[in-house]
Design a protein around this motif. Structure first.
Motif, PDB file in Angstrom:
ATOM      1  N   LEU A  34      12.096 -11.882 -14.057  1.00  5.08           N
ATOM      2  CA  LEU A  34      12.833 -13.047 -13.577  1.00  5.08           C
ATOM      3  C   LEU A  34      13.624 -12.780 -12.301  1.00  5.08           C
ATOM      4  N   THR A  35      13.881 -11.518 -11.994  1.00  2.00           N
ATOM      5  CA  THR A  35      14.768 -11.182 -10.885  1.00  2.00           C
ATOM      6  C   THR A  35      14.177 -10.069 -10.029  1.00  2.00           C
ATOM      7  N   ARG A  36      14.844  -9.826  -8.919  1.00  2.00           N
ATOM      8  CA  ARG A  36      14.578  -8.667  -8.080  1.00  2.00           C
ATOM      9  C   ARG A  36      15.908  -8.123  -7.588  1.00  2.00           C
ATOM     10  N   VAL A  37      15.946  -6.820  -7.355  1.00  3.09           N
ATOM     11  CA  VAL A  37      17.177  -6.172  -6.902  1.00  3.09           C
ATOM     12  C   VAL A  37      17.378  -6.471  -5.416  1.00  3.09           C
ATOM     13  N   ASP A  38      18.549  -6.961  -5.079  1.00  2.00           N
ATOM     14  CA  ASP A  38      18.857  -7.299  -3.695  1.00  2.00           C
ATOM     15  C   ASP A  38      18.778  -6.052  -2.812  1.00  2.00           C
ATOM     16  N   GLY A  39      18.096  -6.165  -1.682  1.00  3.87           N
ATOM     17  CA  GLY A  39      17.938  -5.043  -0.758  1.00  3.87           C
ATOM     18  C   GLY A  39      16.694  -4.220  -0.989  1.00  3.87           C
ATOM     19  N   VAL A  40      16.091  -4.328  -2.165  1.00  5.04           N
ATOM     20  CA  VAL A  40      14.859  -3.604  -2.462  1.00  5.04           C
ATOM     21  C   VAL A  40      13.697  -4.537  -2.144  1.00  5.04           C
ATOM     22  N   ARG A  41      13.092  -4.352  -0.996  1.00  4.73           N
ATOM     23  CA  ARG A  41      12.085  -5.276  -0.503  1.00  4.73           C
ATOM     24  C   ARG A  41      11.027  -4.516   0.284  1.00  4.73           C
ATOM     25  N   SER A  42       9.878  -5.165   0.471  1.00  2.29           N
ATOM     26  CA  SER A  42       8.813  -4.595   1.289  1.00  2.29           C
ATOM     27  C   SER A  42       8.982  -5.036   2.737  1.00  2.29           C
ATOM     28  N   ASN A  43       8.236  -4.393   3.627  1.00  2.39           N
ATOM     29  CA  ASN A  43       8.289  -4.709   5.048  1.00  2.39           C
ATOM     30  C   ASN A  43       6.874  -4.836   5.589  1.00  2.39           C
ATOM     31  N   GLN A  44       6.697  -5.734   6.559  1.00  2.00           N
ATOM     32  CA  GLN A  44       5.390  -6.000   7.133  1.00  2.00           C
ATOM     33  C   GLN A  44       5.104  -5.065   8.298  1.00  2.00           C
ATOM     34  N   LEU A  45       3.851  -4.602   8.365  1.00  4.47           N
ATOM     35  CA  LEU A  45       3.396  -3.753   9.461  1.00  4.47           C
ATOM     36  C   LEU A  45       2.199  -4.410  10.134  1.00  4.47           C
ATOM     37  N   ILE A  46       2.028  -4.146  11.428  1.00  5.95           N
ATOM     38  CA  ILE A  46       0.917  -4.726  12.178  1.00  5.95           C
ATOM     39  C   ILE A  46       0.427  -3.724  13.200  1.00  5.95           C
ATOM     40  N   LYS A 109       0.020   6.582   0.585  1.00 11.51           N
ATOM     41  CA  LYS A 109      -1.039   5.758   1.173  1.00 11.51           C
ATOM     42  C   LYS A 109      -0.867   4.304   0.757  1.00 11.51           C
ATOM     43  N   ILE A 110      -1.184   3.395   1.679  1.00 13.38           N
ATOM     44  CA  ILE A 110      -1.090   1.961   1.417  1.00 13.38           C
ATOM     45  C   ILE A 110      -2.391   1.286   1.834  1.00 13.38           C
ATOM     46  N   ASP A 111      -2.656   0.105   1.280  1.00 12.97           N
ATOM     47  CA  ASP A 111      -3.855  -0.664   1.625  1.00 12.97           C
ATOM     48  C   ASP A 111      -3.625  -1.441   2.919  1.00 12.97           C
ATOM     49  N   ILE A 112      -4.706  -1.671   3.658  1.00 12.35           N
ATOM     50  CA  ILE A 112      -4.608  -2.425   4.901  1.00 12.35           C
ATOM     51  C   ILE A 112      -5.707  -3.490   4.932  1.00 12.35           C
ATOM     52  N   THR A 113      -5.474  -4.532   5.718  1.00 15.82           N
ATOM     53  CA  THR A 113      -6.436  -5.615   5.913  1.00 15.82           C
ATOM     54  C   THR A 113      -6.734  -5.743   7.397  1.00 15.82           C
ATOM     55  N   LEU A 114      -8.016  -5.909   7.720  1.00 16.57           N
ATOM     56  CA  LEU A 114      -8.448  -6.013   9.105  1.00 16.57           C
ATOM     57  C   LEU A 114      -9.065  -7.381   9.351  1.00 16.57           C
ATOM     58  N   SER A 115      -8.779  -7.958  10.513  1.00 14.19           N
ATOM     59  CA  SER A 115      -9.327  -9.260  10.888  1.00 14.19           C
ATOM     60  C   SER A 115      -9.811  -9.192  12.335  1.00 14.19           C
ATOM     61  N   SER A 116     -11.002  -9.676  12.568  1.00 17.61           N
ATOM     62  CA  SER A 116     -11.558  -9.655  13.914  1.00 17.61           C
ATOM     63  C   SER A 116     -10.771 -10.585  14.830  1.00 17.61           C
ATOM     64  N   VAL A 117     -10.485 -10.113  16.041  1.00 20.66           N
ATOM     65  CA  VAL A 117      -9.767 -10.938  17.021  1.00 20.66           C
ATOM     66  C   VAL A 117     -10.695 -11.423  18.125  1.00 20.66           C
ATOM     67  N   ILE A 143      -0.162   5.299   9.902  1.00 20.66           N
ATOM     68  CA  ILE A 143      -1.363   5.500  10.700  1.00 20.66           C
ATOM     69  C   ILE A 143      -2.552   5.093   9.848  1.00 20.66           C
ATOM     70  N   ALA A 144      -3.409   4.217  10.401  1.00 28.20           N
ATOM     71  CA  ALA A 144      -4.539   3.668   9.651  1.00 28.20           C
ATOM     72  C   ALA A 144      -5.850   4.210  10.184  1.00 28.20           C
ATOM     73  N   GLN A 145      -6.790   4.448   9.261  1.00 26.86           N
ATOM     74  CA  GLN A 145      -8.135   4.887   9.620  1.00 26.86           C
ATOM     75  C   GLN A 145      -8.995   4.890   8.365  1.00 26.86           C
ATOM     76  N   GLY A 146     -10.296   4.601   8.528  1.00 33.01           N
ATOM     77  CA  GLY A 146     -11.178   4.667   7.368  1.00 33.01           C
ATOM     78  C   GLY A 146     -12.332   3.689   7.457  1.00 33.01           C
ATOM     79  N   LEU A 174      -8.907   0.300   1.190  1.00 27.83           N
ATOM     80  CA  LEU A 174      -7.980   0.737   0.152  1.00 27.83           C
ATOM     81  C   LEU A 174      -7.432   2.117   0.514  1.00 27.83           C
ATOM     82  N   ASN A 175      -6.108   2.260   0.426  1.00 28.48           N
ATOM     83  CA  ASN A 175      -5.438   3.503   0.817  1.00 28.48           C
ATOM     84  C   ASN A 175      -5.824   3.885   2.246  1.00 28.48           C
ATOM     85  N   GLY A 176      -5.946   2.876   3.099  1.00 26.99           N
ATOM     86  CA  GLY A 176      -6.435   3.100   4.453  1.00 26.99           C
ATOM     87  C   GLY A 176      -5.385   3.531   5.456  1.00 26.99           C
ATOM     88  N   ALA A 177      -4.123   3.598   5.059  1.00 24.50           N
ATOM     89  CA  ALA A 177      -3.065   4.016   5.990  1.00 24.50           C
ATOM     90  C   ALA A 177      -2.147   5.012   5.292  1.00 24.50           C
TER      91      ALA A 177
END
Length: 372
Positions: A34-46, A109-117, A143-146, A174-177
Motif C-alpha cells: 500500500l505504501t512506499r518509503v519516501d526518498g527510496v525511488r528509481s531514476n531514469q537513464l538515457i 546489472k540492469i535491463d535496457i530498452t532500445l528504440s530505433s531513431v 554502461i550498456a552493451q550486448g 536483459l542485464n544489458g547495462a
C-alpha cells in the motif's frame, strides 16, 4: 456527450463487467503493498548508441547514423576519408533508456530498452556497442552493451506487400547495462521515516497510523496528510532496516474507494463500483432503426423504340422503432438493481452508457463517471 451507439463494446459475462473497486473489507493487505518509503525511488537513464550486425534492415545512408559511425570509428583509430560514402545497411542508430533502481551499487546489472531513431526496419540479430547511460544531471551511471532481443518480426514481398508482428524496431537486452555509479538516498539521514500511500486516502492513512501505534507504541506515527505517514525510526542503520521490515509486513484493511463508474470507450468495458447509487428517477429508452437497401433494377426499352437496356438504382427504406418500456429507479438503488432494470428492457452495454450519462446530467447518479 458520449453516445453508446458510437462505441464498439466487448461484452464480458453477458452484459457488463462488474467489479468492486477498492473493496478489500474482507482481506487485509500488507503495508508494503500500500505504501512506499519516501526518498527510496528509481531514476531514469538515457543514452544514444549504435546497433551493428543487422541483416540489411538498418538505417542505410541516414545522415545521423553515418555521422555516428564515423565518430565511433575515429575514436577507435579508423579514419574514413571525407569523400567516401558509407552505406551502413547493417547499422542502426538507437536511443536507449533504462531505470536505475534504488540502492543500486556499482557492478550490478540492469535491463535496457532500445528504440530505433532512424529508418531501421528491424533490430533483430543486432548487437549494441558500448554506450554510456546518463542521468538527468548528465553524469554517467551505467554502461550498456550486448545482443538485442526483439519480440516482433516483419516480412516483405517483392510486390510491396508486407506483414509486421509487434514492433521489430524496438528491442531489449536483459542485464544489458552495468552500473558504474550509485545514487545516494536519504534513507539514513533523517530521524524520521515517511511512508507515502500509493493511493492517498484519509481513512486508510488513519487506519495505518492506528496499526503502527498499536504494534510499536503509542505516538510512534502520525499522519501528515492523506498520503504521508511520519514515523519515528531508530538512528542506527541496521536497526532502521529491521524496523522498516517490521512495518512493511504489518497488515490493515484499506478504505473502500469512492463510488465510480469507469467506461473504456476503446474496448467497451464498463466498470461499476458497489457503492454506486441512484436517486429516484424514471428512464425511457428506445432505439429508432433506419435501414436503406439499394436494389439495382433493369430497365428494358419498348419494342421497336431503338432504346438501350440500362441499370437504374432502386432504394427501399424501412423504419423500425423498438417499443421499450419505461422503468423506474427507487431511492437508494443498488448496483444489482441497476443491472436488473437495464436487463429487463433489453438494453445493450452501449445503451447502458447513454442511460448512465442521462442520470448523471439529471443529478440522479451519485457517483463519479469517468470515460477513458
Amino acid at each position: 456527450m458520449l453516445s453508446g451507439k458510437d462505441l464498439s463494446f466487448t461484452v464480458f459475462a453477458g452484459i457488463i463487467l462488474l467489479l468492486s473497486i477498492g473493496s478489500s473489507s474482507a482481506n487485509a493487505e500488507r503495508v508494503k503493498d500500500l505504501t512506499r518509503v519516501d526518498g527510496v525511488r528509481s531514476n531514469q537513464l538515457i543514452g544514444y548508441g549504435l546497433v551493428v550486425g543487422l541483416s540489411g534492415t538498418g538505417d542505410g545512408s541516414g545522415e545521423v547514423t553515418t555521422q555516428s559511425l564515423r565518430s565511433m570509428l575515429s575514436r577507435l583509430g579508423v579514419n574514413i576519408p571525407p569523400g567516401v560514402t558509407m552505406q551502413a545497411k547493417n547499422v542502426a542508430a538507437v536511443a536507449i533508456h533504462a531505470e536505475l533502481p534504488p540502492f543500486a551499487k556499482a557492478g550490478m546489472k540492469i535491463d535496457i530498452t532500445l528504440s530505433s531513431v532512424g529508418s531501421a526496419k528491424s533490430l533483430r540479430g543486432g548487437s549494441l556497442l558500448m554506450t554510456p547511460l546518463k542521468g538527468a544531471d548528465n553524469n554517467i551511471y551505467a554502461i550498456a552493451q550486448g545482443n538485442v532481443v526483439v519480440s516482433g518480426f516483419g516480412a516483405e514481398g517483392s510486390d510491396g506487400s508486407r506483414i509486421t508482428v509487434n514492433v521489430p524496431s524496438v528491442g531489449r537486452i536483459l542485464n544489458g547495462a552495468i552500473v558504474e555509479r550509485s545514487i545516494d538516498t536519504p534513507f539514513g539521514l533523517n530521524r524520521e521515516v515517511v511512508l507515502n500511500l500509493n493511493q492517498p486516502d484519509f481513512t486508510t492513512a488513519n487506519r495505518l497510523v492506528s496499526v503502527i501505534n498499536n504494534t510499536v507504541g503509542s505516538g510512534t506515527a502520525y499522519a501528515r496528510d492523506a498520503a504521508s505517514i511520519v514515523i519515528s525510526a531508530p538512528a542506527d542503520t541496521s536497526q532502521r532496516v529491521a524496523f522498516i521490515s517490521l512495518l512493511e509486513n504489518l497488515t490493515l484493511t484499506p478504505a473502500e474507494a469512492a463510488a465510480r463508474i469507469i467506461i473504456n470507450s476503446r474496448t467497451g468495458t464498463v466498470v461499476i463500483s458497489k457503492h454506486v447509487q441512484v436517486s429516484p428517477a424514471a428512464v425511457s429508452h428506445g432505439n429508432l432503426i433506419v435501414t436503406i437497401t439499394q436494389t439495382p433494377q433493369i430497365s428494358q426499352p419498348a419494342a421497336l423504340s431503338q432504346g438501350q437496356t440500362v441499370v437504374v438504382p432502386g432504394s427501399e427504406l424501412q423504419i423500425k422503432q423498438e417499443n421499450n418500456r419505461m422503468f423506474k429507479f427507487n431511492p437508494g438503488v443498488s448496483l444489482d438493481q441497476i443491472v436488473e432494470a437495464v436487463n429487463k428492457v433489453g438494453a445493450a452495454p452501449g445503451d447502458l452508457v447513454a442511460i448512465l450519462e442521462a442520470l448523471k446530467e439529471a443529478g440522479a447518479l451519485h457517483a463519479e463517471l469517468i470515460v477513458i
